[in-house]
Design a protein around this motif. Structure first.
Motif, PDB file in Angstrom:
ATOM      1  N   PRO A   1       9.788  13.755 -15.056  1.00  0.00           N
ATOM      2  CA  PRO A   1      11.068  13.878 -15.774  1.00  0.00           C
ATOM      3  C   PRO A   1      11.797  15.199 -15.617  1.00  0.00           C
TER       4      PRO A   1
ATOM      5  N   THR B   1      14.637  14.093 -18.110  1.00  0.00           N
ATOM      6  CA  THR B   1      15.060  12.692 -18.109  1.00  0.00           C
ATOM      7  C   THR B   1      13.914  11.786 -18.547  1.00  0.00           C
ATOM      8  N   ALA B   2      14.265  10.570 -18.921  1.00  0.00           N
ATOM      9  CA  ALA B   2      13.250   9.588 -19.312  1.00  0.00           C
ATOM     10  C   ALA B   2      12.491   9.134 -18.070  1.00  0.00           C
TER      11      ALA B   2
ATOM     12  N   VAL C   1      12.813   5.239 -28.204  1.00  0.00           N
ATOM     13  CA  VAL C   1      12.546   6.549 -28.778  1.00  0.00           C
ATOM     14  C   VAL C   1      12.018   6.341 -30.203  1.00  0.00           C
TER      15      VAL C   1
ATOM     16  N   LEU D   1       8.233   8.195 -26.468  1.00  0.00           N
ATOM     17  CA  LEU D   1       8.824   6.935 -26.022  1.00  0.00           C
ATOM     18  C   LEU D   1       7.774   5.831 -26.089  1.00  0.00           C
TER      19      LEU D   1
ATOM     20  N   THR E   1      18.851  12.966 -27.760  1.00  0.00           N
ATOM     21  CA  THR E   1      18.688  11.559 -28.110  1.00  0.00           C
ATOM     22  C   THR E   1      18.194  11.485 -29.551  1.00  0.00           C
TER      23      THR E   1
ATOM     24  N   SER F   1      15.219   4.460 -17.718  1.00  0.00           N
ATOM     25  CA  SER F   1      14.604   5.385 -16.782  1.00  0.00           C
ATOM     26  C   SER F   1      15.676   6.238 -16.102  1.00  0.00           C
TER      27      SER F   1
ATOM     28  N   LEU G   1      17.454  13.148 -21.599  1.00  0.00           N
ATOM     29  CA  LEU G   1      16.961  13.156 -22.984  1.00  0.00           C
ATOM     30  C   LEU G   1      17.062  14.525 -23.634  1.00  0.00           C
TER      31      LEU G   1
END
Length: 466
Positions: free
Chosen positions: A329, A362-363, A369, A384, A402, A410, A414
């Motif tokens: 991520p 990033t996710a 969440v 997550l 978030t 994906s 975040l």
């Protein structure tokens, strides 16, 4: 004519050495220092290449941080960015896709910056090595340059035919025959060192120019993401009082929870948005299990095409099937892997990645969440629910973009890393002050090694691996 310039380039003085008393008329041609083959200086203790490179990388990183503070976007560029966001279709799907695309570009730029940083450090180490070699040989080089300059000023062949002192001429001829090969060898080595030094300096200048452009693009993409996040916040904003109440309740639960398992269970049972979203996601998973083989094949083809449904509220495919498909991520260097010593006498339950300041997070996969906020020694943390009994834990961020109860895709941004490493139990004994992201995968409440899930390009060894 070029000898003085060479001498100035290596930082040595052209000196006049006293003549050998056994040579009468050849003394102006051959200085005493040149009458015997040059003796190499004593070899210094070899430096540790890894430590030297690490030190140079730290120095390079500090220089780049200073440089980044001097870069700013022009008024025209800012206006163009604002106009591009204004022209974008204002729907949840379009804004979310724009955010994912922006995050992908930003991560690619951050990886380029890291690669350039490594190249500059490597070039710097090589350049320092040549400079150090020239410095250590400065006495020898001074003698060689003095000999070359004096022989150029008073060419030896003219002395060898001097009729009034044949003995001195013969001695000079013998001496030159023994010394000139040694002088030539040192001269060639000096010329090669200077050429290498010039080439390294040229390569460093080119890499710095390229890096400046990359950093400017990164700042532009960061500004674009800020604007997109603001638009996304407008679209997804619920009742402000409800959000504030949920945030307060989640903080209370985080304060009472003594473990990640307890925190997740409390969130999924007591926070309305998380509970409802989790129930919807579980129902979507159940529906997927009831699909026919043909429907599963169609869903798999859609997932493999990279364009899964942007309106989904559950992962596009089972998490267990995503091995070797996820991207780390954050762009950075892996410092510690699952199973490594964690600095407290135990094994690490996750991986730790060092990043540059203000790097986007990033996710790694689709997920709900279930928690976003501060939790005990983990600092700012996001959990997550990726389905199939898997939870992904990310901690060490500075700013979270978030909220709990939201389903993310994906690659969706975040959070953002801070400027310095956050002191936490997951970052003990790390030899860095860079921001560090801790990543932990949990299956049915138990930590598991995340390495099988990352793509091949992201599964490099940790820095402390052998």
């Amino acid at each position: 004519m070029i000898l003085p310039a060479i001498a100035a380039g290596v930082g040595v003085a052209v000196i006049v050495v006293s003549a050998n008393p056994f040579i009468v008329r050849a003394q102006d041609a051959v200085p005493e220092a040149a009458q015997s083959a040059p003796q190499p200086a004593a070899e210094p203790a070899p430096a540790d290449p890894a430590a030297e490179l690490a030190a140079k990388r730290d120095q390079t990183r500090a220089e780049l941080e200073t440089l980044s503070k001097t870069i700013s976007l022009s008024t025209d560029k800012v206006s163009a960015l604002q106009q591009s966001i204004a022209d974008l279709e204002k729907s949840t799907e379009s804004i979310r896709q724009a955010l994912i695309d922006s995050a992908a570009r930003r991560k690619a730029l951050e990886k380029q910056i890291l690669e350039s940083e490594k190249k500059l450090a490597d070039l710097g180490v090589k350049e320092d090595g040549i400079r150090r070699s020239l410095h250590e040989r400065r006495g020898l080089l001074a003698e060689v340059l003095a000999a070359l300059q004096r022989m150029g000023r008073n060419p030896p062949p003219a002395l060898l035919v001097t009729p009034d002192d044949a003995l001195a001429s013969v001695r000079s001829a013998i001496l030159l025959g023994a010394v000139v090969p040694g002088i030539r060898k040192e001269t060639d080595k000096l010329a090669a060192d200077l050429a290498s030094l010039a080439a390294l300096q040229t390569a460093s200048a080119a890499e710095k120019a390229s890096l400046t452009g990359t950093m400017t693009d990164g700042i532009e993409e960061e500004r674009r993401m800020d604007l997109l996040l603001a638009e996304n916040d407008k679209l997804s904003r619920s009742n402000a009082a409800e959000l504030a109440a949920e945030r307060k309740r989640s903080e209370e639960l985080a304060g009472k929870a003594t473990s990640l398992e307890g925190l997740v269970a409390a969130m999924e049972s007591e926070i309305a948005s998380v509970r409802d979203a989790a129930a919807a996601a579980r129902q979507a998973e159940e529906n997927r299990k009831l699909m026919t083989d043909e429907q599963r094949a169609q869903a798999k083809a859609l997932a493999d095409s990279g364009v899964p449904d942007k309106n989904r509220i559950a992962p596009a495919y089972p998490f267990g099937e995503l091995k070797a498909k996820l991207e780390v991520p954050v762009a950075g260097d892996i410092l510690r892997q699952f199973g490594d010593a964690d600095g407290t006498g135990h094994e690490a339950m996750g991986m730790t990645v060092a990043t540059n300041p203000e790097t986007v997070v990033t996710a790694p996969a689709d997920g709900l969440v279930v928690f976003a906020g501060a939790f005990r020694s983990y600092g700012q943390m996001i959990i997550l629910d990726a389905g199939d009994g898997y939870h992904l834990v990310l901690s060490g961020m500075d700013t979270i973009n978030t909220r709990q109860g939201k389903f993310v895709f994906s690659g969706e941004p975040l959070a953002v890393m801070g400027a310095k490493r956050v002191a936490s139990a997951t970052a003990l004994a790390l030899e860095t002050n860079r921001p560090t992201l801790y990543i932990e995968f949990r299956k049915d409440g138990k930590p598991v090694d995340s390495r099988p899930w990352w793509t091949a390009k992201d599964t490099g060894k940790a820095r402390n691996d052998s």
